[in-house]
Design a protein around this motif. Sequence first.
Motif, PDB file in Angstrom:
ATOM      1  N   MET A 111       0.845  -1.185   0.000  1.00 45.77           N
ATOM      2  CA  MET A 111       0.000   0.000   0.000  1.00 45.77           C
ATOM      3  C   MET A 111       0.890   1.248   0.000  1.00 45.77           C
ATOM      4  SD  MET A 111      -2.952   1.220   2.738  1.00 45.77           S
ATOM      5  CE  MET A 111      -3.678  -0.419   2.787  1.00 45.77           C
ATOM      6  N   SER A 112       0.585   2.204  -0.877  1.00 45.96           N
ATOM      7  CA  SER A 112       1.385   3.421  -0.956  1.00 45.96           C
ATOM      8  C   SER A 112       1.159   4.304   0.257  1.00 45.96           C
ATOM      9  CB  SER A 112       1.027   4.190  -2.224  1.00 45.96           C
ATOM     10  OG  SER A 112      -0.280   4.744  -2.106  1.00 45.96           O
ATOM     11  N   LEU A 128     -11.827   4.260   0.400  1.00 44.13           N
ATOM     12  CA  LEU A 128     -12.933   4.574  -0.502  1.00 44.13           C
ATOM     13  C   LEU A 128     -13.803   5.665   0.100  1.00 44.13           C
ATOM     14  CD1 LEU A 128     -15.051   2.112  -2.551  1.00 44.13           C
ATOM     15  CD2 LEU A 128     -16.186   3.856  -1.217  1.00 44.13           C
ATOM     16  N   ILE A 129     -14.082   5.567   1.404  1.00 43.01           N
ATOM     17  CA  ILE A 129     -14.901   6.579   2.075  1.00 43.01           C
ATOM     18  C   ILE A 129     -14.217   7.943   2.025  1.00 43.01           C
ATOM     19  CG2 ILE A 129     -15.750   7.345   4.339  1.00 43.01           C
ATOM     20  CD1 ILE A 129     -17.481   5.285   2.885  1.00 43.01           C
ATOM     21  N   PHE A 130     -12.918   7.961   2.256  1.00 41.41           N
ATOM     22  CA  PHE A 130     -12.197   9.236   2.194  1.00 41.41           C
ATOM     23  C   PHE A 130     -12.359   9.870   0.818  1.00 41.41           C
ATOM     24  CE2 PHE A 130      -8.455  11.750   1.132  1.00 41.41           C
ATOM     25  CZ  PHE A 130      -8.448  12.665   2.173  1.00 41.41           C
ATOM     26  N   GLU A 131     -12.240   9.048  -0.224  1.00 39.43           N
ATOM     27  CA  GLU A 131     -12.345   9.603  -1.559  1.00 39.43           C
ATOM     28  C   GLU A 131     -13.783   9.968  -1.917  1.00 39.43           C
ATOM     29  OE1 GLU A 131     -10.060   7.890  -4.605  1.00 39.43           O
ATOM     30  OE2 GLU A 131      -8.222   7.987  -3.425  1.00 39.43           O
ATOM     31  N   LEU A 132     -14.750   9.310  -1.293  1.00 38.76           N
ATOM     32  CA  LEU A 132     -16.134   9.739  -1.455  1.00 38.76           C
ATOM     33  C   LEU A 132     -16.301  11.154  -0.919  1.00 38.76           C
ATOM     34  CD1 LEU A 132     -18.207   6.615  -0.316  1.00 38.76           C
ATOM     35  CD2 LEU A 132     -18.013   7.499  -2.621  1.00 38.76           C
ATOM     36  N   LEU A 133     -15.737  11.392   0.268  1.00 34.41           N
ATOM     37  CA  LEU A 133     -15.870  12.699   0.909  1.00 34.41           C
ATOM     38  C   LEU A 133     -15.123  13.785   0.160  1.00 34.41           C
ATOM     39  CD1 LEU A 133     -15.654  11.686   4.655  1.00 34.41           C
ATOM     40  CD2 LEU A 133     -17.513  12.946   3.594  1.00 34.41           C
ATOM     41  N   TYR A 170      -8.574   1.034  -4.432  1.00 34.71           N
ATOM     42  CA  TYR A 170      -9.178   1.107  -3.097  1.00 34.71           C
ATOM     43  C   TYR A 170      -8.654  -0.045  -2.259  1.00 34.71           C
ATOM     44  CZ  TYR A 170     -12.414   4.267  -5.483  1.00 34.71           C
ATOM     45  OH  TYR A 170     -12.964   5.286  -6.224  1.00 34.71           O
ATOM     46  N   ARG A 171      -7.577   0.192  -1.542  1.00 37.76           N
ATOM     47  CA  ARG A 171      -6.969  -0.862  -0.744  1.00 37.76           C
ATOM     48  C   ARG A 171      -7.802  -1.199   0.481  1.00 37.76           C
ATOM     49  NH1 ARG A 171      -3.610  -3.695  -3.495  1.00 37.76           N
ATOM     50  NH2 ARG A 171      -2.442  -4.275  -1.629  1.00 37.76           N
ATOM     51  N   THR A 172      -8.578  -0.237   0.976  1.00 32.87           N
ATOM     52  CA  THR A 172      -9.433  -0.447   2.146  1.00 32.87           C
ATOM     53  C   THR A 172     -10.754   0.269   1.931  1.00 32.87           C
ATOM     54  OG1 THR A 172      -8.764   1.550   3.357  1.00 32.87           O
ATOM     55  CG2 THR A 172      -7.362  -0.428   3.620  1.00 32.87           C
ATOM     56  N   ARG A 195       0.253   7.368   0.215  1.00 34.62           N
ATOM     57  CA  ARG A 195      -1.007   8.083   0.004  1.00 34.62           C
ATOM     58  C   ARG A 195      -2.203   7.228   0.395  1.00 34.62           C
ATOM     59  NH1 ARG A 195      -3.344  10.142  -5.869  1.00 34.62           N
ATOM     60  NH2 ARG A 195      -5.497  10.431  -5.188  1.00 34.62           N
ATOM     61  N   GLN A 196      -2.171   5.959  -0.019  1.00 28.16           N
ATOM     62  CA  GLN A 196      -3.287   5.069   0.314  1.00 28.16           C
ATOM     63  C   GLN A 196      -3.386   4.861   1.822  1.00 28.16           C
ATOM     64  OE1 GLN A 196      -1.894   1.963  -2.298  1.00 28.16           O
ATOM     65  NE2 GLN A 196      -3.616   2.227  -3.700  1.00 28.16           N
ATOM     66  N   ARG A 197      -2.251   4.735   2.500  1.00 29.96           N
ATOM     67  CA  ARG A 197      -2.264   4.574   3.952  1.00 29.96           C
ATOM     68  C   ARG A 197      -2.847   5.812   4.641  1.00 29.96           C
ATOM     69  NH1 ARG A 197       0.741   0.300   5.839  1.00 29.96           N
ATOM     70  NH2 ARG A 197       2.119  -0.711   4.308  1.00 29.96           N
ATOM     71  N   VAL A 198      -2.437   6.987   4.173  1.00 30.43           N
ATOM     72  CA  VAL A 198      -2.941   8.225   4.761  1.00 30.43           C
ATOM     73  C   VAL A 198      -4.446   8.337   4.546  1.00 30.43           C
ATOM     74  CG1 VAL A 198      -2.901  10.744   4.567  1.00 30.43           C
ATOM     75  CG2 VAL A 198      -0.757   9.458   4.603  1.00 30.43           C
ATOM     76  N   GLU A 199      -4.875   8.063   3.329  1.00 36.30           N
ATOM     77  CA  GLU A 199      -6.303   8.174   3.033  1.00 36.30           C
ATOM     78  C   GLU A 199      -7.113   7.155   3.825  1.00 36.30           C
ATOM     79  OE1 GLU A 199      -6.122  10.025  -1.472  1.00 36.30           O
ATOM     80  OE2 GLU A 199      -6.590   7.902  -1.216  1.00 36.30           O
ATOM     81  N   SER A 200      -6.587   5.949   3.997  1.00 31.29           N
ATOM     82  CA  SER A 200      -7.279   4.930   4.788  1.00 31.29           C
ATOM     83  C   SER A 200      -7.410   5.382   6.232  1.00 31.29           C
ATOM     84  CB  SER A 200      -6.520   3.600   4.717  1.00 31.29           C
ATOM     85  OG  SER A 200      -6.572   3.058   3.422  1.00 31.29           O
ATOM     86  N   GLY A 201      -6.322   5.951   6.777  1.00 30.68           N
ATOM     87  CA  GLY A 201      -6.366   6.425   8.154  1.00 30.68           C
ATOM     88  C   GLY A 201      -7.361   7.548   8.339  1.00 30.68           C
TER      89      GLY A 201
END
Length: 276
Positions: free
Chosen positions: A1-2, A253-258, A247-249, A4-10
């Motif tokens: 997971m990149s 996905l929710i972060f990117e929805l927002l 969408y790793r998590t 960026r993906q980790r930050v967005e998941s958090g």
Amino acid sequence: MSIRQRVESGLGHGLALVGLHRLALGSNGLILAFHRVNDVLPEDGLTRSARKFERFCRFFKSNFDVVALSELVTQIEQKKSVAGKVAITFDDGYRGNFEVAAPILRRLSLPSTFYIVTRFIGTDTVPWWDRDLPQQPGWMSWDQVRTLSREGFDIGAHTRTHVDLGTVEGAEARDEIAGSRQDIIRETGRVPEHFAYPYGQRNNLLEGNRALVKDAGFRSCVSCYGGQVSSCTEPFMLRRVPVAAWYRTPEQLIFELLTRRRWVEPEPPTRGEEQA
């Protein structure tokens, strides 16, 4: 997971914890699209592992109202709110949908719609997007499709041969659309209500063919290029969010929805990825 993906998941996880996740949808609903679910193939644009698929299912079950697509369509037909509602769908008819995904859905008591390419079912057909896979995932048999139907899962149509309805029209398009509906009726004894057009991008469905979907007797038609649905959405222009490898998590996905980014209008997938 990149990174960026980790930050967005958090960040997405934090938003869900404080109850802000529903802001992602507001008064709207979401239709998710999956293709393959198995642990035999490596994850790619179309493949989710069983563990990851279950993680998405559990997240949406805990944080949103997961409903059958038919219920979502009924709400839209009646111009009623679909706020916070999520429907789960699958395309093509891969064997893993029956062997891996369905048991997870049963265990979590979640409804789903399986859109099938009727002349792939029970065959050894290898579509162009699967030719380079290290192992063929295989298709469900009609007995497996009938089992899903008896258990209460919706069986939808995805044409007979996965034709591009953005280039085919007339009698051939009618045969692919209405014919797939007839195939499902003949094999399951039930009338399919929902249709997903292959490849799912804006240019993969001629307006004349959308009319053929209506004329065939379907209640809805879905794409697969991102977006949300609302009480004002036309049932034959429903948009879905493909749960792609990006969408790793579910929290990401929710972060990117927002933040209204990739999910709104993702870049067209490369040949062999999200276009199935």
